[in-house]
Design a protein around this motif. Structure first.
Motif, PDB file in Angstrom:
ATOM      1  N   PHE A  86       0.736  -1.214   0.050  1.00  0.00           N
ATOM      2  CA  PHE A  86      -0.097   0.066  -0.073  1.00  0.00           C
ATOM      3  C   PHE A  86       1.100   1.452   0.061  1.00  0.00           C
ATOM      4  O   PHE A  86       0.439   2.370  -0.116  1.00  0.00           O
ATOM      5  CB  PHE A  86      -0.946  -0.057   1.232  1.00  0.00           C
ATOM      6  CG  PHE A  86      -1.849  -1.003   0.966  1.00  0.00           C
ATOM      7  CD1 PHE A  86      -3.059  -1.022  -0.134  1.00  0.00           C
ATOM      8  CD2 PHE A  86      -2.019  -2.109   1.858  1.00  0.00           C
ATOM      9  CE1 PHE A  86      -4.036  -2.182  -0.272  1.00  0.00           C
ATOM     10  CE2 PHE A  86      -3.037  -3.183   1.699  1.00  0.00           C
ATOM     11  CZ  PHE A  86      -3.838  -3.206   0.800  1.00  0.00           C
ATOM     12  N   ASN A  87       2.242   1.208  -0.125  1.00  0.00           N
ATOM     13  CA  ASN A  87       3.154   2.295  -0.053  1.00  0.00           C
ATOM     14  C   ASN A  87       2.879   3.040   1.166  1.00  0.00           C
ATOM     15  O   ASN A  87       2.775   4.588   0.753  1.00  0.00           O
ATOM     16  CB  ASN A  87       2.936   3.060  -1.608  1.00  0.00           C
ATOM     17  CG  ASN A  87       4.271   3.417  -1.899  1.00  0.00           C
ATOM     18  OD1 ASN A  87       5.241   3.200  -1.396  1.00  0.00           O
ATOM     19  ND2 ASN A  87       4.245   4.524  -3.024  1.00  0.00           N
ATOM     20  N   ARG A  88       2.685   2.833   2.153  1.00  0.00           N
ATOM     21  CA  ARG A  88       2.492   3.455   3.239  1.00  0.00           C
ATOM     22  C   ARG A  88       3.395   3.187   4.431  1.00  0.00           C
ATOM     23  O   ARG A  88       3.673   1.689   4.343  1.00  0.00           O
ATOM     24  CB  ARG A  88       1.109   3.492   4.096  1.00  0.00           C
ATOM     25  CG  ARG A  88       0.121   3.990   3.004  1.00  0.00           C
ATOM     26  CD  ARG A  88       0.233   5.441   2.910  1.00  0.00           C
ATOM     27  NE  ARG A  88      -0.779   5.908   2.007  1.00  0.00           N
ATOM     28  CZ  ARG A  88      -0.430   6.442   0.533  1.00  0.00           C
ATOM     29  NH1 ARG A  88       0.512   6.341   0.201  1.00  0.00           N
ATOM     30  NH2 ARG A  88      -1.395   6.861   0.094  1.00  0.00           N
ATOM     31  N   PHE A  89       4.145   3.930   5.086  1.00  0.00           N
ATOM     32  CA  PHE A  89       5.217   3.603   6.011  1.00  0.00           C
ATOM     33  C   PHE A  89       6.256   2.642   5.337  1.00  0.00           C
ATOM     34  O   PHE A  89       6.579   1.535   6.015  1.00  0.00           O
ATOM     35  CB  PHE A  89       4.807   3.309   7.152  1.00  0.00           C
ATOM     36  CG  PHE A  89       3.797   4.057   7.940  1.00  0.00           C
ATOM     37  CD1 PHE A  89       4.365   5.008   8.750  1.00  0.00           C
ATOM     38  CD2 PHE A  89       2.654   4.011   7.987  1.00  0.00           C
ATOM     39  CE1 PHE A  89       3.534   5.976   9.208  1.00  0.00           C
ATOM     40  CE2 PHE A  89       1.670   4.969   8.502  1.00  0.00           C
ATOM     41  CZ  PHE A  89       2.228   5.886   9.397  1.00  0.00           C
ATOM     42  N   THR A  90       6.539   2.679   4.236  1.00  0.00           N
ATOM     43  CA  THR A  90       7.288   1.843   3.367  1.00  0.00           C
ATOM     44  C   THR A  90       8.642   1.502   4.030  1.00  0.00           C
ATOM     45  O   THR A  90       9.197   0.761   4.196  1.00  0.00           O
ATOM     46  CB  THR A  90       7.593   2.337   1.991  1.00  0.00           C
ATOM     47  OG1 THR A  90       6.292   2.641   1.388  1.00  0.00           O
ATOM     48  CG2 THR A  90       8.463   1.352   0.889  1.00  0.00           C
ATOM     49  N   LEU A 142      12.394   4.395  -3.796  1.00  0.00           N
ATOM     50  CA  LEU A 142      11.373   4.896  -4.753  1.00  0.00           C
ATOM     51  C   LEU A 142      10.378   5.604  -4.131  1.00  0.00           C
ATOM     52  O   LEU A 142       9.798   6.524  -4.465  1.00  0.00           O
ATOM     53  CB  LEU A 142      11.102   3.797  -5.593  1.00  0.00           C
ATOM     54  CG  LEU A 142      12.344   3.378  -6.424  1.00  0.00           C
ATOM     55  CD1 LEU A 142      11.628   1.862  -7.286  1.00  0.00           C
ATOM     56  CD2 LEU A 142      12.517   4.355  -7.441  1.00  0.00           C
ATOM     57  N   ALA A 143       9.855   4.876  -2.815  1.00  0.00           N
ATOM     58  CA  ALA A 143       8.520   5.494  -1.988  1.00  0.00           C
ATOM     59  C   ALA A 143       8.926   6.811  -1.674  1.00  0.00           C
ATOM     60  O   ALA A 143       8.061   7.669  -1.760  1.00  0.00           O
ATOM     61  CB  ALA A 143       8.326   4.568  -1.104  1.00  0.00           C
ATOM     62  N   SER A 144      10.276   6.948  -1.010  1.00  0.00           N
ATOM     63  CA  SER A 144      10.448   8.381  -0.475  1.00  0.00           C
ATOM     64  C   SER A 144      10.552   9.403  -1.799  1.00  0.00           C
ATOM     65  O   SER A 144      10.113  10.540  -1.539  1.00  0.00           O
ATOM     66  CB  SER A 144      11.491   8.499  -0.011  1.00  0.00           C
ATOM     67  OG  SER A 144      12.824   8.306  -0.664  1.00  0.00           O
ATOM     68  N   GLU A 146       8.626   9.218  -4.533  1.00  0.00           N
ATOM     69  CA  GLU A 146       7.213   9.384  -4.980  1.00  0.00           C
ATOM     70  C   GLU A 146       6.715  10.609  -4.241  1.00  0.00           C
ATOM     71  O   GLU A 146       5.851  11.096  -4.469  1.00  0.00           O
ATOM     72  CB  GLU A 146       6.474   8.193  -4.833  1.00  0.00           C
ATOM     73  CG  GLU A 146       6.773   7.236  -6.025  1.00  0.00           C
ATOM     74  CD  GLU A 146       5.894   6.027  -5.662  1.00  0.00           C
ATOM     75  OE1 GLU A 146       5.237   5.813  -4.648  1.00  0.00           O
ATOM     76  OE2 GLU A 146       6.434   5.011  -6.776  1.00  0.00           O
ATOM     77  N   ARG A 147       6.995  10.249  -2.799  1.00  0.00           N
ATOM     78  CA  ARG A 147       6.376  11.467  -1.763  1.00  0.00           C
ATOM     79  C   ARG A 147       7.096  12.753  -2.177  1.00  0.00           C
ATOM     80  O   ARG A 147       6.472  13.866  -2.027  1.00  0.00           O
ATOM     81  CB  ARG A 147       6.557  11.132  -0.540  1.00  0.00           C
ATOM     82  CG  ARG A 147       5.877   9.687  -0.350  1.00  0.00           C
ATOM     83  CD  ARG A 147       5.722   9.668   1.174  1.00  0.00           C
ATOM     84  NE  ARG A 147       4.927   8.315   1.523  1.00  0.00           N
ATOM     85  CZ  ARG A 147       4.570   7.407   1.009  1.00  0.00           C
ATOM     86  NH1 ARG A 147       4.543   7.629  -0.409  1.00  0.00           N
ATOM     87  NH2 ARG A 147       4.025   6.180   1.537  1.00  0.00           N
ATOM     88  N   ARG A 148       8.434  12.908  -2.554  1.00  0.00           N
ATOM     89  CA  ARG A 148       8.805  14.164  -2.625  1.00  0.00           C
ATOM     90  C   ARG A 148       8.520  15.007  -3.823  1.00  0.00           C
ATOM     91  O   ARG A 148       8.218  15.986  -3.962  1.00  0.00           O
ATOM     92  CB  ARG A 148      10.447  13.934  -2.825  1.00  0.00           C
ATOM     93  CG  ARG A 148      11.295  13.784  -1.557  1.00  0.00           C
ATOM     94  CD  ARG A 148      12.580  13.955  -1.746  1.00  0.00           C
ATOM     95  NE  ARG A 148      13.265  13.089  -3.008  1.00  0.00           N
ATOM     96  CZ  ARG A 148      13.785  12.023  -2.735  1.00  0.00           C
ATOM     97  NH1 ARG A 148      13.830  11.381  -1.530  1.00  0.00           N
ATOM     98  NH2 ARG A 148      14.359  11.347  -3.728  1.00  0.00           N
ATOM     99  N   SER A 149       7.935  14.035  -5.062  1.00  0.00           N
ATOM    100  CA  SER A 149       7.459  14.530  -6.181  1.00  0.00           C
ATOM    101  C   SER A 149       6.178  15.104  -6.138  1.00  0.00           C
ATOM    102  O   SER A 149       5.737  15.781  -6.984  1.00  0.00           O
ATOM    103  CB  SER A 149       7.407  13.478  -7.448  1.00  0.00           C
ATOM    104  OG  SER A 149       6.778  12.428  -7.133  1.00  0.00           O
ATOM    105  N   ARG A 150       5.504  14.744  -5.174  1.00  0.00           N
ATOM    106  CA  ARG A 150       3.898  15.083  -5.022  1.00  0.00           C
ATOM    107  C   ARG A 150       4.092  16.604  -4.298  1.00  0.00           C
ATOM    108  O   ARG A 150       2.958  17.146  -4.157  1.00  0.00           O
ATOM    109  CB  ARG A 150       3.219  14.225  -4.114  1.00  0.00           C
ATOM    110  CG  ARG A 150       3.150  12.995  -5.033  1.00  0.00           C
ATOM    111  CD  ARG A 150       1.966  11.891  -4.019  1.00  0.00           C
ATOM    112  NE  ARG A 150       2.319  10.544  -4.507  1.00  0.00           N
ATOM    113  CZ  ARG A 150       2.257   9.451  -3.737  1.00  0.00           C
ATOM    114  NH1 ARG A 150       2.140   9.527  -2.599  1.00  0.00           N
ATOM    115  NH2 ARG A 150       2.477   8.487  -4.228  1.00  0.00           N
TER     116      ARG A 150
END
Length: 151
Positions: A86-90, A142-144, A146-150
């Motif tokens: 779920f890409n949360r607390f990855t 990668l997950a971090s 994705e968050r930076r890009s948002r």
């Protein structure tokens, strides 16, 4: 660094166009996150359904008390997998299975104590597990991104 669909922009631009197109599809990263944790998720559920066997497995590996290590493995495998899927607390979800994998590498794949075919098998398993740990680091990175890009 600009991130595009969870991948560094340079990585996408350096790829052939068909690869870049495939990697930009919204279903690709979720599918690969599921693939990455599939053995852990299935392992955790199987251990939960067959707890006595999970305890015996831990005791066989020399981990005592077996019930505690089995319960810990179940929690880490299932909760960590769900965090990654779920890409949360990855970072946490990947860290747990990575730590569990380190323990497995040192306990179950101690190739340095073996000889012959057993050493060969344990050596291969050791480095396959090391590759999984590297994949957990990559999925966290990668997950971090994705968050930076948002933001």
């Amino acid at each position: 660094m600009r991130v595009l669909g969870g991948l560094e922009r340079g990585a996408v631009l350096d790829s052939p166009s068909w690869v870049a197109t495939l990697l930009r599809q919204p279903w690709v990263m979720p599918l690969f996150r599921i693939g990455l944790v599939s053995a852990y998720l299935i392992g955790g559920v199987t251990k939960l359904l067959h707890f006595d066997a999970a305890v015996a497995e831990q005791v066989h590996a020399g981990l005592h008390p077996g019930w505690l290590w089995a319960a810990l493995a179940i929690f880490v495998e299932i909760a960590g997998s769900l965090c990654i899927i779920f890409n949360r607390f990855t970072w946490l979800g990947a860290g747990g299975p990575a730590a569990l994998t380190v323990v497995a590498m040192l306990v179950a794949n101690s190739f340095w104590r073996l000889e012959g075919v057993a050493r060969f098998i344990a050596l291969n398993n050791f480095f396959e597990h090391l590759g999984l740990i590297a994949a957990f680091v990559m999925v966290t990175y990668l997950a971090s991104g994705e968050r930076r890009s948002r933001v």
